[in-house]
Design an enzyme around this catalytic site. Sequence first.
Site, mmCIF file in Angstrom:
data_model
loop_
_atom_site.group_PDB
_atom_site.id
_atom_site.type_symbol
_atom_site.label_atom_id
_atom_site.label_comp_id
_atom_site.label_asym_id
_atom_site.label_seq_id
_atom_site.Cartn_x
_atom_site.Cartn_y
_atom_site.Cartn_z
ATOM 1 N N SER A 131 0.875 -1.094 -0.074
ATOM 2 C CA SER A 131 -0.050 0.107 -0.146
ATOM 3 C C SER A 131 0.845 1.303 -0.042
ATOM 4 O O SER A 131 1.932 1.445 0.776
ATOM 5 C CB SER A 131 -0.851 -0.124 1.237
ATOM 6 O OG SER A 131 -1.405 1.379 1.455
ATOM 7 N N HIS A 161 -1.051 -1.361 -4.261
ATOM 8 C CA HIS A 161 -2.455 -1.129 -3.844
ATOM 9 C C HIS A 161 -2.483 0.221 -3.399
ATOM 10 O O HIS A 161 -1.791 0.877 -2.836
ATOM 11 C CB HIS A 161 -2.411 -1.903 -2.458
ATOM 12 C CG HIS A 161 -3.661 -1.875 -1.561
ATOM 13 N ND1 HIS A 161 -4.631 -2.644 -1.855
ATOM 14 C CD2 HIS A 161 -4.101 -0.990 -0.547
ATOM 15 C CE1 HIS A 161 -5.626 -2.489 -1.226
ATOM 16 N NE2 HIS A 161 -5.544 -1.443 -0.416
ATOM 17 N N ASP A 172 -4.587 3.332 -1.909
ATOM 18 C CA ASP A 172 -5.995 3.502 -1.059
ATOM 19 C C ASP A 172 -6.689 4.843 -1.204
ATOM 20 O O ASP A 172 -6.223 6.015 -1.099
ATOM 21 C CB ASP A 172 -5.441 3.589 0.451
ATOM 22 C CG ASP A 172 -5.069 1.939 0.879
ATOM 23 O OD1 ASP A 172 -5.929 1.176 0.740
ATOM 24 O OD2 ASP A 172 -4.095 1.761 1.281
ATOM 25 N N MET A 209 -9.532 7.527 -0.348
ATOM 26 C CA MET A 209 -10.447 7.852 0.725
ATOM 27 C C MET A 209 -10.870 8.895 0.533
ATOM 28 O O MET A 209 -10.332 10.078 -0.062
ATOM 29 C CB MET A 209 -9.517 7.993 2.079
ATOM 30 C CG MET A 209 -8.817 6.549 2.177
ATOM 31 S SD MET A 209 -7.938 6.674 3.991
ATOM 32 C CE MET A 209 -7.086 5.169 3.917
ATOM 33 N N HIS A 222 -8.328 0.403 -4.086
ATOM 34 C CA HIS A 222 -9.081 0.200 -3.010
ATOM 35 C C HIS A 222 -9.941 1.395 -2.691
ATOM 36 O O HIS A 222 -9.528 2.370 -2.220
ATOM 37 C CB HIS A 222 -8.359 -0.407 -1.858
ATOM 38 C CG HIS A 222 -9.142 -0.596 -0.506
ATOM 39 N ND1 HIS A 222 -8.428 -0.692 1.000
ATOM 40 C CD2 HIS A 222 -10.405 -0.733 -0.250
ATOM 41 C CE1 HIS A 222 -9.257 -0.858 1.642
ATOM 42 N NE2 HIS A 222 -10.530 -0.857 1.323
ATOM 43 N N MET A 242 -12.131 3.401 -0.500
ATOM 44 C CA MET A 242 -13.109 4.034 0.619
ATOM 45 C C MET A 242 -13.923 5.123 0.324
ATOM 46 O O MET A 242 -13.439 6.274 0.857
ATOM 47 C CB MET A 242 -11.971 3.858 1.620
ATOM 48 C CG MET A 242 -11.348 2.394 2.074
ATOM 49 S SD MET A 242 -10.023 2.584 2.851
ATOM 50 C CE MET A 242 -8.704 2.626 1.574
ATOM 51 N N MET A 256 -10.923 -6.527 5.530
ATOM 52 C CA MET A 256 -10.333 -5.563 6.240
ATOM 53 C C MET A 256 -9.917 -5.985 7.731
ATOM 54 O O MET A 256 -10.877 -6.476 8.483
ATOM 55 C CB MET A 256 -11.122 -4.201 6.624
ATOM 56 C CG MET A 256 -11.353 -3.091 5.224
ATOM 57 S SD MET A 256 -9.649 -3.066 4.298
ATOM 58 C CE MET A 256 -8.995 -2.149 5.786
ATOM 59 N N ASP A 293 -6.165 -6.754 4.425
ATOM 60 C CA ASP A 293 -5.601 -5.443 4.291
ATOM 61 C C ASP A 293 -5.809 -4.890 5.616
ATOM 62 O O ASP A 293 -6.736 -4.712 6.520
ATOM 63 C CB ASP A 293 -6.416 -4.535 3.412
ATOM 64 C CG ASP A 293 -5.846 -2.905 3.353
ATOM 65 O OD1 ASP A 293 -4.665 -2.963 3.858
ATOM 66 O OD2 ASP A 293 -6.436 -2.477 2.343
#
Length: 219
Positions: A15, A40, A42, A44, A73, A75, A144, A178
């Site tokens: 990540s 990866h 992330d 958000m 990913h 979120m 998660m 993760d």
Amino acid sequence: MKDKVTKRKIFISPSILTADFARLEQECKSLEKSGADWIHCDVMDGNFVSNLTFGMPVIKSIRKCVVLPLDVHLMINHPEKYITQFAEAGANLITIHAESTDVVSECLQLIRACGKKAGISIKPETPVKVLEQYRGLFDMVLIMSVEPGFGGQSFIESSVDKIRQVRQLFPDVLIEVDGGINSKTAKKVIDAGVDVIVAGSAILGAPDRKHAIDELRKC
Ligand code: DX5
Ligand code: ZN
């Protein structure tokens, strides 16, 4: 995918959450050179989780610097609004959260219609049975093992049992984990049936990233 005779392949997806964003190109290239299988990313929105990171323009830039698959990913609330743009930006696999929208099936179908692999994630409090209604619509389940939002948290032990449950219910999908993964917790999740390991601090914070990746893969 699984082979009962030889050890199955474990994919390592570092990540970039704790990367130095001013040097993102070098950071991603260093992960590629160190033997990462995927990167990866992330995403958000400060809404689904209480943290903000980056969006499509950054994915587009990363796409230009590495050849590794980008494991995105999301979120974010209402991912349906942005899936096409993330696909166009160069994501290879797009994971949405089961808790983030009322139109989960449509999101998974849209990801596949964009020619990408579809992932579905559940937070630590969400039971595995929620996934059953989406059977056949996803290629990967992301468990998660910390509350989504921040790197560097401690692994939640009950995730091991959730991974076992997913492996039993969905023998043919990839399982990714993760949060809080290091050489100690990696062994437990691999034994439980995980295929893809996400690790942020255990790789980005290590003095030797190649060594850190090799250690995780060996578990
Ligand atoms: C947390 C993110 C993770 C995080 C993992 O919401 O989804 O990908 O970066 O970081 P570590 O490995 O440090 O727990
Ligand atoms: Zn993540």
